[in-house]
Design a protein around this motif. Structure first.
Motif, PDB file in Angstrom:
ATOM      1  N   GLY A  42       0.773  -1.227   0.000  1.00  0.00           N
ATOM      2  CA  GLY A  42       0.000   0.000   0.000  1.00  0.00           C
ATOM      3  C   GLY A  42       0.810   1.285   0.000  1.00  0.00           C
ATOM      4  O   GLY A  42       0.246   2.365   0.143  1.00  0.00           O
ATOM      5  N   LYS A  43       2.119   1.164  -0.170  1.00  0.00           N
ATOM      6  CA  LYS A  43       2.976   2.354  -0.136  1.00  0.00           C
ATOM      7  C   LYS A  43       3.768   2.484  -1.426  1.00  0.00           C
ATOM      8  O   LYS A  43       3.888   1.546  -2.201  1.00  0.00           O
ATOM      9  CB  LYS A  43       3.920   2.295   1.066  1.00  0.00           C
ATOM     10  CG  LYS A  43       3.213   2.355   2.404  1.00  0.00           C
ATOM     11  CD  LYS A  43       4.217   2.455   3.539  1.00  0.00           C
ATOM     12  CE  LYS A  43       3.515   2.562   4.873  1.00  0.00           C
ATOM     13  NZ  LYS A  43       4.489   2.676   6.002  1.00  0.00           N
ATOM     14  N   GLU A  44       4.345   3.665  -1.609  1.00  0.00           N
ATOM     15  CA  GLU A  44       5.188   3.912  -2.764  1.00  0.00           C
ATOM     16  C   GLU A  44       6.564   3.271  -2.550  1.00  0.00           C
ATOM     17  O   GLU A  44       6.996   3.032  -1.419  1.00  0.00           O
ATOM     18  CB  GLU A  44       5.364   5.416  -2.967  1.00  0.00           C
ATOM     19  CG  GLU A  44       4.077   6.169  -3.269  1.00  0.00           C
ATOM     20  CD  GLU A  44       3.540   5.825  -4.647  1.00  0.00           C
ATOM     21  OE1 GLU A  44       2.318   5.658  -4.783  1.00  0.00           O
ATOM     22  OE2 GLU A  44       4.368   5.724  -5.584  1.00  0.00           O
ATOM     23  N   VAL A  88       8.570  -4.539  12.136  1.00  0.00           N
ATOM     24  CA  VAL A  88       7.469  -4.839  11.217  1.00  0.00           C
ATOM     25  C   VAL A  88       7.366  -3.812  10.091  1.00  0.00           C
ATOM     26  O   VAL A  88       6.878  -4.118   8.994  1.00  0.00           O
ATOM     27  CB  VAL A  88       6.132  -4.972  11.967  1.00  0.00           C
ATOM     28  CG1 VAL A  88       6.156  -6.172  12.900  1.00  0.00           C
ATOM     29  CG2 VAL A  88       5.800  -3.696  12.730  1.00  0.00           C
ATOM     30  N   ASP A  89       7.829  -2.603  10.356  1.00  0.00           N
ATOM     31  CA  ASP A  89       7.780  -1.560   9.321  1.00  0.00           C
ATOM     32  C   ASP A  89       8.781  -1.809   8.191  1.00  0.00           C
ATOM     33  O   ASP A  89       8.735  -1.123   7.161  1.00  0.00           O
ATOM     34  CB  ASP A  89       8.055  -0.182   9.933  1.00  0.00           C
ATOM     35  CG  ASP A  89       6.922   0.269  10.840  1.00  0.00           C
ATOM     36  OD1 ASP A  89       7.192   1.052  11.769  1.00  0.00           O
ATOM     37  OD2 ASP A  89       5.772  -0.181  10.627  1.00  0.00           O
TER      38      ASP A  89
END
Length: 126
Positions: A42-44, A88-89
């Motif tokens: 969901g991220k760039e 987790v990030d």
């Protein structure tokens, strides 16, 4: 034909370590600046780290500084990313990239790189 082949991804617990690698085939590896980018769900796509061709100077995103180390082995045409104290990030698909003509202002820009690997999944989960 230039190919970048990544390996070493997988599942690791928070606080753990993992090393991913990128072998460059069909190109003069010594002349390429190598970098790692990642794309989380969901991220760039975002810059992670880079190592210059000649000087081997390294640069890191603030989010990984002090935890990740990029290196290169010119004899084996391979770049590595050692990732410690993972959280987790850091879960993402990690891509290696090679660029022949980069300047300081473009090192973190994905559009400046000429060749890309297929990506390797790194999952940090308990």
């Amino acid at each position: 034909q230039v190919q970048l082949v990544e390996s070493g991804g997988g599942l690791v617990h928070p606080g753990g370590s993992l090393r991913i690698s990128c072998e460059v085939r069909g190109a003069n590896f010594r002349t390429y600046t190598m970098a790692w980018f990642r794309r989380a769900p969901g991220k760039e796509r975002e810059f992670v780290a880079t190592i210059r061709a000649g000087s081997q100077h390294t640069y890191y995103a603030d989010s990984v500084k002090g935890r990740f180390t990029i290196s290169r082995d010119n004899a084996k045409n391979t770049a590595h990313l050692q990732m410690n104290n993972l959280n987790v990030d850091d879960t993402a698909v990690y891509f290696c990239a090679a660029g022949a003509r980069l300047i300081m202002s473009t090192l973190a820009s994905h559009s400046a790189y000429d060749y890309w690997g297929q990506g390797t999944q790194v999952t940090v989960s308990s």
